[in-house]
Design a protein around this motif. Sequence first.
Motif, PDB file in Angstrom:
ATOM      1  N   LEU A   1      14.142  18.628  -3.260  1.00  0.00           N
ATOM      2  CA  LEU A   1      12.590  17.529  -3.269  1.00  0.00           C
ATOM      3  C   LEU A   1      11.925  16.849  -4.596  1.00  0.00           C
ATOM      4  O   LEU A   1      12.091  15.977  -4.795  1.00  0.00           O
ATOM      5  N   ALA A   2      11.575  18.088  -5.462  1.00  0.00           N
ATOM      6  CA  ALA A   2      11.915  17.458  -7.121  1.00  0.00           C
ATOM      7  C   ALA A   2      12.344  16.686  -7.456  1.00  0.00           C
ATOM      8  O   ALA A   2      12.138  15.508  -7.675  1.00  0.00           O
ATOM      9  N   PHE A   3      13.655  17.296  -7.551  1.00  0.00           N
ATOM     10  CA  PHE A   3      14.570  16.379  -7.646  1.00  0.00           C
ATOM     11  C   PHE A   3      15.099  15.098  -6.832  1.00  0.00           C
ATOM     12  O   PHE A   3      15.678  14.242  -7.744  1.00  0.00           O
ATOM     13  N   SER A   4      15.148  14.885  -6.213  1.00  0.00           N
ATOM     14  CA  SER A   4      14.614  13.380  -4.760  1.00  0.00           C
ATOM     15  C   SER A   4      13.616  12.746  -5.705  1.00  0.00           C
ATOM     16  O   SER A   4      13.834  11.141  -6.212  1.00  0.00           O
ATOM     17  N   SER A   5      12.458  12.864  -6.196  1.00  0.00           N
ATOM     18  CA  SER A   5      11.203  12.725  -6.678  1.00  0.00           C
ATOM     19  C   SER A   5      11.535  12.217  -8.174  1.00  0.00           C
ATOM     20  O   SER A   5      11.526  11.056  -8.556  1.00  0.00           O
ATOM     21  N   TYR A   6      12.295  12.685  -8.848  1.00  0.00           N
ATOM     22  CA  TYR A   6      12.311  12.121 -10.487  1.00  0.00           C
ATOM     23  C   TYR A   6      13.482  11.483 -10.373  1.00  0.00           C
ATOM     24  O   TYR A   6      13.088  10.143 -10.674  1.00  0.00           O
ATOM     25  N   MET A   7      14.579  11.490  -9.017  1.00  0.00           N
ATOM     26  CA  MET A   7      15.301  10.039  -9.258  1.00  0.00           C
ATOM     27  C   MET A   7      15.114   8.603  -8.850  1.00  0.00           C
ATOM     28  O   MET A   7      14.989   8.036  -9.270  1.00  0.00           O
ATOM     29  N   TYR A   8      13.967   8.631  -7.495  1.00  0.00           N
ATOM     30  CA  TYR A   8      12.894   7.959  -7.484  1.00  0.00           C
ATOM     31  C   TYR A   8      12.578   6.843  -7.884  1.00  0.00           C
ATOM     32  O   TYR A   8      12.433   6.303  -8.778  1.00  0.00           O
ATOM     33  N   LEU A   9      11.297   7.963  -8.960  1.00  0.00           N
ATOM     34  CA  LEU A   9      10.689   7.744 -10.401  1.00  0.00           C
ATOM     35  C   LEU A   9      11.971   6.847 -11.613  1.00  0.00           C
ATOM     36  O   LEU A   9      11.116   5.284 -11.894  1.00  0.00           O
TER      37      LEU A   9
ATOM     38  N   ALA B   1       8.192   7.193 -18.536  1.00  0.00           N
ATOM     39  CA  ALA B   1       6.943   7.770 -17.312  1.00  0.00           C
ATOM     40  C   ALA B   1       7.814   9.227 -16.625  1.00  0.00           C
ATOM     41  O   ALA B   1       6.946   9.530 -16.304  1.00  0.00           O
ATOM     42  N   ALA B   2       9.537   8.824 -15.977  1.00  0.00           N
ATOM     43  CA  ALA B   2       9.399   9.630 -15.379  1.00  0.00           C
ATOM     44  C   ALA B   2      10.505  11.090 -15.912  1.00  0.00           C
ATOM     45  O   ALA B   2       9.885  12.277 -15.022  1.00  0.00           O
ATOM     46  N   THR B   3      10.068  11.119 -17.392  1.00  0.00           N
ATOM     47  CA  THR B   3      10.204  12.874 -17.804  1.00  0.00           C
ATOM     48  C   THR B   3       9.107  13.456 -18.454  1.00  0.00           C
ATOM     49  O   THR B   3       8.791  14.019 -19.507  1.00  0.00           O
ATOM     50  N   SER B   4       8.001  12.112 -18.447  1.00  0.00           N
ATOM     51  CA  SER B   4       6.598  13.004 -18.553  1.00  0.00           C
ATOM     52  C   SER B   4       6.320  14.349 -18.205  1.00  0.00           C
ATOM     53  O   SER B   4       5.331  14.701 -18.599  1.00  0.00           O
ATOM     54  N   TYR B   5       7.156  14.852 -17.615  1.00  0.00           N
ATOM     55  CA  TYR B   5       7.001  16.393 -16.589  1.00  0.00           C
ATOM     56  C   TYR B   5       7.009  17.308 -17.677  1.00  0.00           C
ATOM     57  O   TYR B   5       6.452  18.286 -17.783  1.00  0.00           O
TER      58      TYR B   5
ATOM     59  N   ARG C   1       1.226  -1.098  -0.018  1.00  0.00           N
ATOM     60  CA  ARG C   1       0.239  -0.323   0.010  1.00  0.00           C
ATOM     61  C   ARG C   1       0.996   1.006  -0.004  1.00  0.00           C
ATOM     62  O   ARG C   1       0.934   2.209   0.151  1.00  0.00           O
ATOM     63  N   ARG C   2       2.070   1.224   1.104  1.00  0.00           N
ATOM     64  CA  ARG C   2       3.115   2.727   0.710  1.00  0.00           C
ATOM     65  C   ARG C   2       3.217   2.917  -0.422  1.00  0.00           C
ATOM     66  O   ARG C   2       3.332   4.104  -0.724  1.00  0.00           O
ATOM     67  N   PHE C   3       3.769   2.270  -1.150  1.00  0.00           N
ATOM     68  CA  PHE C   3       4.850   1.825  -2.837  1.00  0.00           C
ATOM     69  C   PHE C   3       4.038   2.801  -3.615  1.00  0.00           C
ATOM     70  O   PHE C   3       4.457   3.848  -4.231  1.00  0.00           O
TER      71      PHE C   3
ATOM     72  N   ILE D   1       2.657   8.352  -5.978  1.00  0.00           N
ATOM     73  CA  ILE D   1       2.077   9.196  -6.602  1.00  0.00           C
ATOM     74  C   ILE D   1       2.649  10.607  -6.001  1.00  0.00           C
ATOM     75  O   ILE D   1       2.153  11.476  -7.137  1.00  0.00           O
ATOM     76  N   GLY D   2       2.913  10.289  -4.992  1.00  0.00           N
ATOM     77  CA  GLY D   2       3.868  11.922  -4.329  1.00  0.00           C
ATOM     78  C   GLY D   2       5.029  12.155  -5.536  1.00  0.00           C
ATOM     79  O   GLY D   2       4.601  12.769  -5.390  1.00  0.00           O
ATOM     80  N   ALA D   3       6.050  11.540  -6.768  1.00  0.00           N
ATOM     81  CA  ALA D   3       7.446  11.609  -6.489  1.00  0.00           C
ATOM     82  C   ALA D   3       6.588  12.924  -8.230  1.00  0.00           C
ATOM     83  O   ALA D   3       7.131  13.402  -8.426  1.00  0.00           O
ATOM     84  N   PHE D   4       5.277  11.585  -8.595  1.00  0.00           N
ATOM     85  CA  PHE D   4       4.803  12.426  -9.609  1.00  0.00           C
ATOM     86  C   PHE D   4       4.198  13.113  -9.588  1.00  0.00           C
ATOM     87  O   PHE D   4       3.860  14.285 -10.001  1.00  0.00           O
ATOM     88  N   LEU D   5       3.371  13.971  -8.626  1.00  0.00           N
ATOM     89  CA  LEU D   5       2.760  15.078  -7.869  1.00  0.00           C
ATOM     90  C   LEU D   5       3.991  15.468  -8.248  1.00  0.00           C
ATOM     91  O   LEU D   5       3.777  17.503  -8.184  1.00  0.00           O
ATOM     92  N   ALA D   6       4.882  16.040  -7.625  1.00  0.00           N
ATOM     93  CA  ALA D   6       6.145  16.361  -6.525  1.00  0.00           C
ATOM     94  C   ALA D   6       6.679  17.115  -8.246  1.00  0.00           C
ATOM     95  O   ALA D   6       7.318  18.203  -8.956  1.00  0.00           O
ATOM     96  N   LEU D   7       6.825  15.969  -9.203  1.00  0.00           N
ATOM     97  CA  LEU D   7       8.327  16.318 -10.908  1.00  0.00           C
ATOM     98  C   LEU D   7       6.274  17.674 -11.574  1.00  0.00           C
ATOM     99  O   LEU D   7       6.357  18.294 -11.694  1.00  0.00           O
TER     100      LEU D   7
END
Length: 306
Positions: free
Chosen positions: A227-235, A243-247, A5-7, A12-18
């Motif tokens: 923040l967004a920077f770390s989210s990008y690497m997580y994705l 998908a990661a570069t869909s921003y 459930r956490r994953f 979702i949080g990482a995509f929203l950050a980007l």
Amino acid sequence: MPASRRFPLLLIGAFLALYLVWGSTYLFIRIGVESWPPLLMAGVRFVIAGSLLYGFLRWRGAPAPTWPQWRAAGAIGFLLLSCGNGGVTLAEHAGVASGVAALAVATVPLFTLVFGLFFGHRNSRLEWAGIVLGLVGIGLLNMGSNLQASPMGAALILFAAAAWAFGSVWSKSLPLPQGAMASAAEMLVGGIALLIGSALSGERMTQMPSAAGWGALAYLVLFGSILAFSSYMYLLKHVRPAAATSYAYVNPAVAVLLGILFAGEQIGAEECVAMAVIIGAVVLIGLPQWRKAPAQPVSLKEGVCK
């Protein structure tokens, strides 16, 4: 909470950050340059963010870059941050609307494919179609009232996109530090170069920045550069690179909407058509990636300029 459930929540949080944070940085740059000299603000932003990230990584035991790695990181930091982000900041200071700036930066994938030819890359027919369509979009964008009212801003924003793309392509063949340390070194060197450029150009603080100016700087440091920077690497580690570069498809729309709502910006019909054309071109270029296996994670440098 169970990992199953956490994953998804983390994704979702990482995509929203980007999508939201990187899309909003153009508005905060616009707010910041109202009370900060543009190069000074960009330089302070990256020196602080780079210092925080570098200190954190060293505290975690990451090795310091070698001298050849510092040289390589300095070259890429200069192109991506000093020329790329610095150009965007100067363009917005010259009057380019934040939404139009974000739309122009969305052309980076087009420039990347073109510069890749000089490094032996070969483009597919679909990618060439995306390049041609993107050039049409750039032409439409420059026909709009926003860039016509600021020719210098138009030149700066396209130069920024081209510098970011060239630096991204060139970085593949340079001995950069491993992982996040590459981004920390790039931010430090790029930020120092921006501060030197600020001093040489004669920028001066005539008064203390307003509360909005300080808030914009803090937002750009903490959210835009960390923040967004770390989210990008997580994705990049958990989803396909496309998908990661869909921003790149989403950021212009977010920036345009925020600029209209909070900065009173006006976007003409030409810019709206150009947005559809450029985003369509970026989608064409990205389509082949969705059919490929996930690539090796790339350096954090690809997410710094926003």
